[in-house]
Design a protein around this motif. Structure first.
Motif, PDB file in Angstrom:
ATOM      1  N   PRO A  11      24.003 -20.877  71.293  1.00 57.12           N
ATOM      2  CA  PRO A  11      24.420 -21.451  70.003  1.00 57.12           C
ATOM      3  C   PRO A  11      23.263 -21.892  69.111  1.00 57.12           C
ATOM      4  O   PRO A  11      23.371 -21.878  67.893  1.00 57.12           O
ATOM      5  N   ASN A  12      22.141 -22.311  69.729  1.00 59.15           N
ATOM      6  CA  ASN A  12      20.996 -22.762  68.926  1.00 59.15           C
ATOM      7  C   ASN A  12      20.003 -21.651  68.625  1.00 59.15           C
ATOM      8  O   ASN A  12      18.911 -21.904  68.125  1.00 59.15           O
ATOM      9  N   GLY A  13      20.361 -20.416  68.935  1.00 58.06           N
ATOM     10  CA  GLY A  13      19.505 -19.279  68.614  1.00 58.06           C
ATOM     11  C   GLY A  13      18.573 -18.836  69.725  1.00 58.06           C
ATOM     12  O   GLY A  13      17.900 -17.819  69.607  1.00 58.06           O
ATOM     13  N   MET A  14      18.500 -19.603  70.826  1.00 61.40           N
ATOM     14  CA  MET A  14      17.650 -19.208  71.962  1.00 61.40           C
ATOM     15  C   MET A  14      18.178 -17.921  72.593  1.00 61.40           C
ATOM     16  O   MET A  14      19.388 -17.713  72.704  1.00 61.40           O
ATOM     17  N   LYS A  15      17.251 -17.055  73.037  1.00 64.93           N
ATOM     18  CA  LYS A  15      17.627 -15.830  73.742  1.00 64.93           C
ATOM     19  C   LYS A  15      17.549 -16.083  75.245  1.00 64.93           C
ATOM     20  O   LYS A  15      16.476 -16.390  75.771  1.00 64.93           O
ATOM     21  N   PHE A 274      20.901 -29.311  59.587  1.00 68.97           N
ATOM     22  CA  PHE A 274      20.091 -28.312  60.291  1.00 68.97           C
ATOM     23  C   PHE A 274      20.946 -27.317  61.068  1.00 68.97           C
ATOM     24  O   PHE A 274      20.416 -26.509  61.832  1.00 68.97           O
ATOM     25  N   ASN A 275      22.254 -27.382  60.853  1.00 69.21           N
ATOM     26  CA  ASN A 275      23.169 -26.428  61.481  1.00 69.21           C
ATOM     27  C   ASN A 275      23.699 -25.512  60.386  1.00 69.21           C
ATOM     28  O   ASN A 275      24.597 -25.890  59.633  1.00 69.21           O
ATOM     29  N   GLU A 284      24.068 -32.483  67.606  1.00 63.26           N
ATOM     30  CA  GLU A 284      24.227 -33.906  67.919  1.00 63.26           C
ATOM     31  C   GLU A 284      23.616 -34.819  66.857  1.00 63.26           C
ATOM     32  O   GLU A 284      23.802 -36.036  66.890  1.00 63.26           O
ATOM     33  N   GLY A 285      22.867 -34.251  65.898  1.00 57.09           N
ATOM     34  CA  GLY A 285      22.305 -35.050  64.819  1.00 57.09           C
ATOM     35  C   GLY A 285      21.138 -35.931  65.229  1.00 57.09           C
ATOM     36  O   GLY A 285      20.819 -36.906  64.541  1.00 57.09           O
ATOM     37  N   THR A 286      20.479 -35.578  66.329  1.00 55.68           N
ATOM     38  CA  THR A 286      19.359 -36.388  66.816  1.00 55.68           C
ATOM     39  C   THR A 286      18.225 -36.459  65.800  1.00 55.68           C
ATOM     40  O   THR A 286      17.592 -37.506  65.611  1.00 55.68           O
ATOM     41  N   THR A 287      17.979 -35.336  65.132  1.00 57.59           N
ATOM     42  CA  THR A 287      16.879 -35.277  64.167  1.00 57.59           C
ATOM     43  C   THR A 287      17.008 -36.353  63.102  1.00 57.59           C
ATOM     44  O   THR A 287      16.012 -36.983  62.712  1.00 57.59           O
ATOM     45  N   HIS A 288      18.225 -36.571  62.623  1.00 53.67           N
ATOM     46  CA  HIS A 288      18.426 -37.519  61.531  1.00 53.67           C
ATOM     47  C   HIS A 288      18.058 -38.943  61.942  1.00 53.67           C
ATOM     48  O   HIS A 288      17.583 -39.720  61.113  1.00 53.67           O
ATOM     49  N   GLN A 289      18.297 -39.278  63.187  1.00 55.65           N
ATOM     50  CA  GLN A 289      17.940 -40.618  63.648  1.00 55.65           C
ATOM     51  C   GLN A 289      16.427 -40.815  63.608  1.00 55.65           C
ATOM     52  O   GLN A 289      15.930 -41.856  63.155  1.00 55.65           O
ATOM     53  N   PHE A 290      15.690 -39.808  64.064  1.00 53.55           N
ATOM     54  CA  PHE A 290      14.230 -39.900  64.038  1.00 53.55           C
ATOM     55  C   PHE A 290      13.711 -39.915  62.593  1.00 53.55           C
ATOM     56  O   PHE A 290      12.785 -40.663  62.270  1.00 53.55           O
ATOM     57  N   LEU A 324      11.374 -30.677  65.008  1.00 50.06           N
ATOM     58  CA  LEU A 324      12.751 -30.194  65.130  1.00 50.06           C
ATOM     59  C   LEU A 324      13.015 -29.423  66.420  1.00 50.06           C
ATOM     60  O   LEU A 324      14.076 -29.611  67.043  1.00 50.06           O
ATOM     61  N   PRO A 325      12.095 -28.567  66.886  1.00 54.10           N
ATOM     62  CA  PRO A 325      12.355 -27.846  68.145  1.00 54.10           C
ATOM     63  C   PRO A 325      12.608 -28.767  69.340  1.00 54.10           C
ATOM     64  O   PRO A 325      13.286 -28.371  70.299  1.00 54.10           O
TER      65      PRO A 325
END
Length: 423
Positions: A11-15, A274-275, A284-290, A324-325
């Motif tokens: 879902p996050n684009g990882m192969k 970011f989605n 989960e919106g973790t980035t926004h908290q940071f 972000l990664p």
């Protein structure tokens, strides 16, 4: 001889490599203390990919700006420039505007339920939890009663789950479904989605509630620009907050008790989410908290801030590129940590599948009143590298957006032709 493998895009684009014979992830990474439920983890990724591949937008084709001069020495810069200039503003009344044709058709609808249906479909919000046919939209009256018994099963399922304690994400999504069925207040209470990373979806839901005449939604929108604004994907803007507070105190309701043209009164705001593009990078919106912490401590300046400039915006983008990664889920681990309980694993799997469903139902261009944010510099880099999709231009009128409901557009065009209305 090693087994043949194939790739599954998470879902996050990882192969993620999978064994062709076993259909299990063959990642060699674990969680440091051991891994369990490899089969369940692998099946989750396969199911997520199937959901994303079944998106109604799966056949979407971008149309990129060509920055290179044609045989006459002309480029598409003049077409790109209005979008570029718009990106310096945090909000605008020019975003996804109504056309004369669209307004004329909407105003020809003389039934409140028809207008409710129109605004819901225009918003492009869809129920991620179950299928709701168009005929079931707004079948719940203002007293919470179902007006068409054929949809009792749908109504009962939503009613039973709307206050679920499973997670805020599940609660928010059931409320979007309740709003589609006719409970406009549910769209406003879907603000719990702000606790996830789906900021644009949450904003569109509350904005739609206000359009439908849920006055308290204006108070919610006012809060989005207060000190805790960042968790909603907004930027702190007290004058913007006061603007919505003033509307709340004196709501400009029409004869149907609605504010359909709210975007013409206050405009729409660029949302940091970011989605997008079919990729749930930070559900989960973790980035926004940071980011909130960095901004409140004065280490970063929101690029939409009135005092932002190219230097501060590029510093912000650099921080995101570096950090972000670290905030995305690690689907390249071959299973779940051994310390996770079966209940935790079950919720994680269900949440991942729901996040995939949300992304599969999210239009490529996002939602009309909650456009995605890019800094001017990012936009220019995309344009100059030939990677900017002109179909995602927020200045495009709503009815000409790629994902605008075809049945609505056909009715608008037919009505306009019949009444000789031109844009």
């Amino acid at each position: 001889m090693s087994n043949e493998t194939y790739m599954v895009i998470a879902p996050n684009g990882m192969k993620i490599p999978f064994d062709k014979n076993t259909n299990l992830s063959v990642s060699e990474l674990d969680h440091g203390v051991g891994t369990k439920s490899i089969k369940e983890h692998s099946q989750m990724l396969l199911d997520s990919r199937q959901i994303l591949n079944s998106s109604p937008y799966k056949d979407y084709k971008p149309s990129y700006f060509n920055p290179n001069p044609n045989e006459y020495g002309q480029t598409e810069y003049l077409s790109f420039e209005p979008w570029y200039k718009l990106s310096f503003k945090p909000n605008s009344k020019e975003i996804s505007p109504w056309t004369k044709k669209e307004k004329a058709y909407y105003e020809s609808l003389k039934d409140k339920r028809d207008r409710y249906i129109y605004l819901v479909k225009r918003s492009n919000l869809k129920c991620s939890m179950l299928e709701i046919p168009d005929d079931a939209i707004a079948r719940v009256d203002e007293k919470g009663r179902l007006t068409k018994p054929e949809y009792k099963d749908i109504y009962d399922t939503v009613e039973r789950n709307v206050d679920t304690l499973k997670s805020r994400l599940f609660s928010g999504e059931w409320r979007v479904c309740a709003g589609i069925l006719g409970d406009k207040r549910a769209f406003a209470s879907a603000t719990v989605l702000n606790n996830s990373g789906f900021k644009s979806r949450a904003r569109q839901s509350v904005f739609l509630a206000a359009q439908l005449g849920e006055v308290d939604a204006l108070k919610v929108l006012a809060r989005y620009f207060s000190t805790s604004a960042y968790m909603s994907g907004s930027n702190k803007n007290l004058s913007r907050s006061l603007e919505f507070q003033a509307l709340y105190k004196n709501p400009p309701l029409d004869e149907y008790g609605m504010i359909p043209y709210l975007d013409e009164i206050v405009g729409s705001d660029f949302i940091m989410d970011f989605n997008r593009g079919g990729v749930a990078f930070d559900p989960e919106g973790t980035t926004h908290q940071f980011l909130k912490d960095e901004i409140e401590e004065g280490k970063l300046l929101d690029p939409r801030d009135v005092d932002a400039n190219e230097k501060t915006r590029e510093e912000f983008v650099k921080y995101l590129d570096n950090e972000l990664p670290h905030f995305t889920n690690r689907f390249d681990k071959k299973g779940f940590p051994k310390e996770m309980t079966d209940k935790d694993i079950s919720l994680y799997i269900d949440s991942t599948l729901l996040e995939s469903k949300i992304m599969s139902l999210t239009p490529p261009e996002g939602y009309p009143n909650a456009p995605y944010y890019n800094t001017p510099e990012e936009l220019k880099r995309m344009y100059e590298s030939g990677k900017l999709d002109k179909r995602l231009n927020p200045l495009t009128p709503a009815m000409y957006k790629p994902s605008f409901p075809k049945d609505l557009k056909d009715k608008i065009e037919e009505y306009a032709k019949e009444h000789n209305i031109k844009d």
